[in-house]
Design an enzyme around this catalytic site. Sequence first.
Site, mmCIF file in Angstrom:
data_model
loop_
_atom_site.group_PDB
_atom_site.id
_atom_site.type_symbol
_atom_site.label_atom_id
_atom_site.label_comp_id
_atom_site.label_asym_id
_atom_site.label_seq_id
_atom_site.Cartn_x
_atom_site.Cartn_y
_atom_site.Cartn_z
ATOM 1 N N ASP A 161 -10.093 3.307 -4.024
ATOM 2 C CA ASP A 161 -10.299 2.404 -3.362
ATOM 3 C C ASP A 161 -11.965 1.792 -4.044
ATOM 4 O OD1 ASP A 161 -7.968 1.696 -2.152
ATOM 5 O OD2 ASP A 161 -8.865 1.732 -0.264
ATOM 6 N N ASP A 170 1.059 -1.548 0.491
ATOM 7 C CA ASP A 170 -0.163 -0.150 -0.037
ATOM 8 C C ASP A 170 0.641 1.149 0.107
ATOM 9 O OD1 ASP A 170 -2.185 1.550 -0.024
ATOM 10 O OD2 ASP A 170 -3.974 -0.082 1.665
ATOM 11 N N GLU A 212 0.636 7.921 -9.771
ATOM 12 C CA GLU A 212 1.776 8.478 -9.761
ATOM 13 C C GLU A 212 1.764 7.380 -11.534
ATOM 14 O OE1 GLU A 212 5.260 9.409 -8.318
ATOM 15 O OE2 GLU A 212 4.913 8.996 -6.739
#
Length: 406
Positions: A228, A173, A210
Amino acid sequence: MVKGKRLDSALLVVCCFLIASSSTVAARQVITSNPREQIRRNLLANGLGLSPQMGWNSWNHFQCNLDQKLIKETADAMVQIGLAAVGYKYVNLDDCWAELNRDSKGNLVPKASTFPSGIKALADYVHSKGLKLGIYSDAGTQTCSKTMPGSLGYEEQDAKTFASWGIDYLKYDNCNNNDISAKERYPKMTKALQNAGRPIFFSLCEWGQEDPATWASHVGNSWRTTGDISDNWDSMTSRADQNDKWASYAAPGGWNDPDMLEVGNGGMTTQEYRSHFSIWALAKAPLLIGCDVRSMDNETFKLLSNTEVIAVNQDKLGVQGKKVKKNGDLEVWAGPLSGKRVAVILWNRGGSKAKITAYWSDIGLNPAAVVNARDLWAHSTQKSVKGQLSAYVDVHDSKMYVLTPQ
């Protein structure tokens, strides 16, 4: 890298797939290769991810409420009800499995209250079922829940710890990252996993911030392209659209990831879940179940275990299908498959039943082609179909086909 293409000396075959919008048809080159050669373009060179990963993850349904009993029972259920038999093999812990602090040697410590036997014993149990165990960490100082440490600055140590436990998969994550670019942080874990002594599937989860599709094929086996997902129609459809723009970057060894499946969690209708699963399968997205498999109903099981839909996702050609035509809320999604076949979805995103048509010019078929059209949800076949394929599709539902030229 040239945007829209992934170039490598090992690439062997160039496939052309015609892409259409409501008013134009454009040609797109999709570069693919022999799956055994394809792993060379992934710096992990771990032989993993030749098709999108399939399994289960704890987060969507359980969030931080996970323990070793849940994981064992989930592994048991995946085998007993037949999910393992159709390809779901990873059982993945998400956030909240470790203690807040590392031990005196700097090692991550499984939470004693929820994993008293430790992760190594859990991995042994999952492996005994013929499945693989995945784990979670974060490329920052703490995980997103802030209940356990991240791996920033501990990449080598944590990778070796995971390998020593028998871990097969790492979801990584992007919280609490000290504003350091993901392009700098994530490759450190790539190198650490290379040196860990065990093949570990590397799933990047930096939420597409990114544009990882443009660089992550040399870092991991899949990369999140979206934020999410939530268990509702708007969230699911928006993730499908966001993921679609990166279709040309997916290939065996590395996959775009619009987040895990919500099928079975109760927030959408059966028709909406069928669309969710169909689009994820066509888009070569990871198929990671996010519901409680121990108590899933028969309708959920039928959706998640449709072997014909799964076969599209796992097709060896490894080309991500995408949206090729849009007429208001009526859409055609399509993509090439091995054996000169084409997968097609007629998707009704509107509020009333409607007729949707896919013309051969929309989906890259020769206008003169005659095909057999296999309906993957009805398990029926229309023979000798010419020029176009039409169907009436219910609200928020979809029809999914594989077209095989005669």
